[in-house]
Design an enzyme around this catalytic site. Structure first.
Site, short mmCIF file in Angstrom:
data_model
loop_
_atom_site.label_atom_id
_atom_site.label_comp_id
_atom_site.label_asym_id
_atom_site.label_seq_id
_atom_site.Cartn_x
_atom_site.Cartn_y
_atom_site.Cartn_z
CB SER A 150 -0.62 0.06 1.24
OG SER A 150 -1.40 1.10 1.76
CE1 TYR A 163 -3.26 -2.40 5.53
CE2 TYR A 163 -2.63 -0.44 5.07
CZ TYR A 163 -3.27 -1.63 4.58
OH TYR A 163 -3.60 -1.61 3.38
N1 LIG Z 1 -8.87 -1.44 -1.06
C1 LIG Z 1 -7.99 -0.42 -1.15
O1 LIG Z 1 -8.36 0.63 -1.45
C2 LIG Z 1 -6.51 -0.78 -0.97
C3 LIG Z 1 -5.40 0.09 -0.59
C4 LIG Z 1 -4.31 -0.35 -0.43
C5 LIG Z 1 -3.88 -1.39 -0.36
N2 LIG Z 1 -5.15 -2.58 -0.02
C6 LIG Z 1 -4.50 -4.03 0.16
O2 LIG Z 1 -5.24 -4.94 -0.51
C7 LIG Z 1 -5.57 -6.04 0.08
C8 LIG Z 1 -7.08 -6.29 -0.02
O3 LIG Z 1 -7.79 -5.15 0.67
P1 LIG Z 1 -9.36 -4.86 0.68
O4 LIG Z 1 -9.67 -3.62 0.71
O5 LIG Z 1 -10.07 -5.68 -0.10
O6 LIG Z 1 -9.38 -5.58 2.14
P2 LIG Z 1 -10.74 -6.27 2.89
O7 LIG Z 1 -11.05 -6.11 4.22
O8 LIG Z 1 -12.21 -6.02 2.06
O9 LIG Z 1 -10.58 -7.80 2.48
C9 LIG Z 1 -9.34 -8.42 3.28
C10 LIG Z 1 -9.72 -9.92 3.33
O10 LIG Z 1 -8.75 -10.63 4.38
C11 LIG Z 1 -9.56 -11.41 5.23
N3 LIG Z 1 -8.72 -11.87 6.30
C12 LIG Z 1 -8.61 -11.09 7.47
N4 LIG Z 1 -7.93 -11.72 8.27
C13 LIG Z 1 -7.33 -12.92 7.79
C14 LIG Z 1 -6.61 -14.04 8.40
N5 LIG Z 1 -6.11 -14.00 9.33
N6 LIG Z 1 -6.37 -15.22 7.65
C15 LIG Z 1 -7.02 -15.20 6.15
N7 LIG Z 1 -7.71 -14.13 5.57
C16 LIG Z 1 -8.13 -12.95 6.39
C17 LIG Z 1 -10.87 -10.79 5.43
O11 LIG Z 1 -11.78 -11.89 5.88
C18 LIG Z 1 -11.02 -10.27 4.22
O12 LIG Z 1 -11.98 -10.80 3.26
C19 LIG Z 1 -5.06 -5.78 1.65
O13 LIG Z 1 -3.76 -6.32 1.68
C20 LIG Z 1 -4.92 -4.06 1.60
O14 LIG Z 1 -3.71 -3.98 2.50
C21 LIG Z 1 -6.31 -2.22 -0.49
#
Ligand SMILES: NC(=O)c1ccc[n+]([C@@H]2O[C@H](COP(=O)([O-])OP(=O)(O)OC[C@H]3O[C@@H](n4cnc5c(N)ncnc54)[C@H](O)[C@@H]3O)[C@@H](O)[C@H]2O)c1
Length: 276
Positions: A150, A163
């Site tokens: 990120s 994070y």
């Molecule tokens: N959405 C964004 O704008 C954004 C921006 C920067 C980085 N990211 C990164 O992208 C990735 C996905 O983000 P997102 O927005 O879809 O998040 P989200 O919270 O929608 O999805 C994360 C998923 O991880 C699962 N999870 C949590 N703990 C877990 C564990 N111990 N074991 C297995 N699964 C587990 C959750 O149940 C969830 O389904 C993340 O790594 C996040 O840091 C997202």
């Protein structure tokens, strides 16, 4: 019908019971990959897997806590038993629920349990998935590992200390994997993701906040899960065969400009200078 770009490849996508991970699962499946939909929310993982199968793809849902070595070892064994190989590992899982966001604060007010959770899931989880998946890839002489990082892993911010620290480490991990196993055919890269909320997530954000964020993007609009999934599919595929040990920034230019750009643009607009 698939594009064939990832025909017959087997992909583990962690945290793919929802959000960006679920979109990555759908997009990689559309390129012909067989998908292990891995999530701590087993029901959500099962639903995503079933929706992929309903579209004619092959997928299995797995309830796995990526921070647990036992759980990850069992997950990898189940994937190999069902699909016989592992070609792609996308380390996408992160703990991001509301309670975690509220307690993973600035250092002076940091709840150390939230710090521990962030490091355990986001960082240790990715290391564990590598530890058990890479040996399978090594036997095949080929594999692609991807890490979801990120902008918060490279830029300071007011909160989310655990994070951000975990995401910074996820920029180092692909370099280690590339250095340690590159000669044996394993590539590893990170995707530095900008704001790419699911479509309906935009609605829950205040319009003023969305305007601030949009102003700081060098693209007309904010990103979508599909934008990120397309980058993951590229890194997973042979199109990226010469790309390893790198971080690909997919953030609409959010981190590419000078911090003063938005204020300068407003200044030039107000003073009627330069057509900026
Ligand atoms: N959405 C964004 O704008 C954004 C921006 C920067 C980085 N990211 C990164 O992208 C990735 C996905 O983000 P997102 O927005 O879809 O998040 P989200 O919270 O929608 O999805 C994360 C998923 O991880 C699962 N999870 C949590 N703990 C877990 C564990 N111990 N074991 C297995 N699964 C587990 C959750 O149940 C969830 O389904 C993340 O790594 C996040 O840091 C997202």
């Amino acid at each position: 019908m698939t594009t064939g770009k990832l025909d017959g490849r087997v992909a583990i996508i962690t945290g793919s019971g929802g959000g960006l991970g679920a979109e990555c699962a759908r997009v990689l499946s559309s390129h012909g990959a067989h998908i292990a939909v891995v999530d701590i929310n087993g029901e959500a993982a099962q639903q995503v897997a079933e929706s992929i199968e309903a579209q004619g793809g092959q997928a299995m849902g797995l309830c796995t806590d990526v921070s647990s070595e036992e759980s990850v070892e069992a997950m990898v064994a189940a994937v190999v038993e069902r699909f016989g190989r592992i070609d792609i590992l996308h380390n996408n899982a992160a703990v991001l629920d509301v309670g975690q966001r509220q307690s993973d604060r600035d250092i002076c007010n940091l709840d150390m349990a939230a710090w521990d959770r962030a490091i355990a899931v986001n960082l240790r989880g990715a290391v564990l998935c590598c530890k058990y998946s890479i040996p399978v890839m090594l036997k095949q002489g080929k594999g692609s590992v991807i890490f979801a990082t990120s902008g918060l892993g490279v830029q300071g911010d007011l909160s989310l200390t655990g994070y951000a620290t975990s995401k910074a480490a996820l920029i180092m991990l692909p370099r280690l994997v590339a250095a340690q196993y590159g000669k044996q055919g394993i590539r590893a890269n990170a995707v530095q993701i900008g704001l790419a909320p699911a479509e309906n997530a935009h609605e829950s954000m205040p319009a003023q906040l969305l305007d601030i964020l949009r102003d700081n993007h060098m693209t007309p609009e904010l990103g979508t899960p599909r934008d990120i999934a397309n980058v993951v599919a590229f890194l997973a595929s042979d199109d990226a065969s010469f790309v390893t040990g790198s971080t690909l920034v997919a953030d609409g230019g959010f981190s590419s400009h000078t911090p003063s750009l938005v204020a300068m643009r407003e200044f030039f607009e107000q003073s009627g200078r330069g057509g900026m």
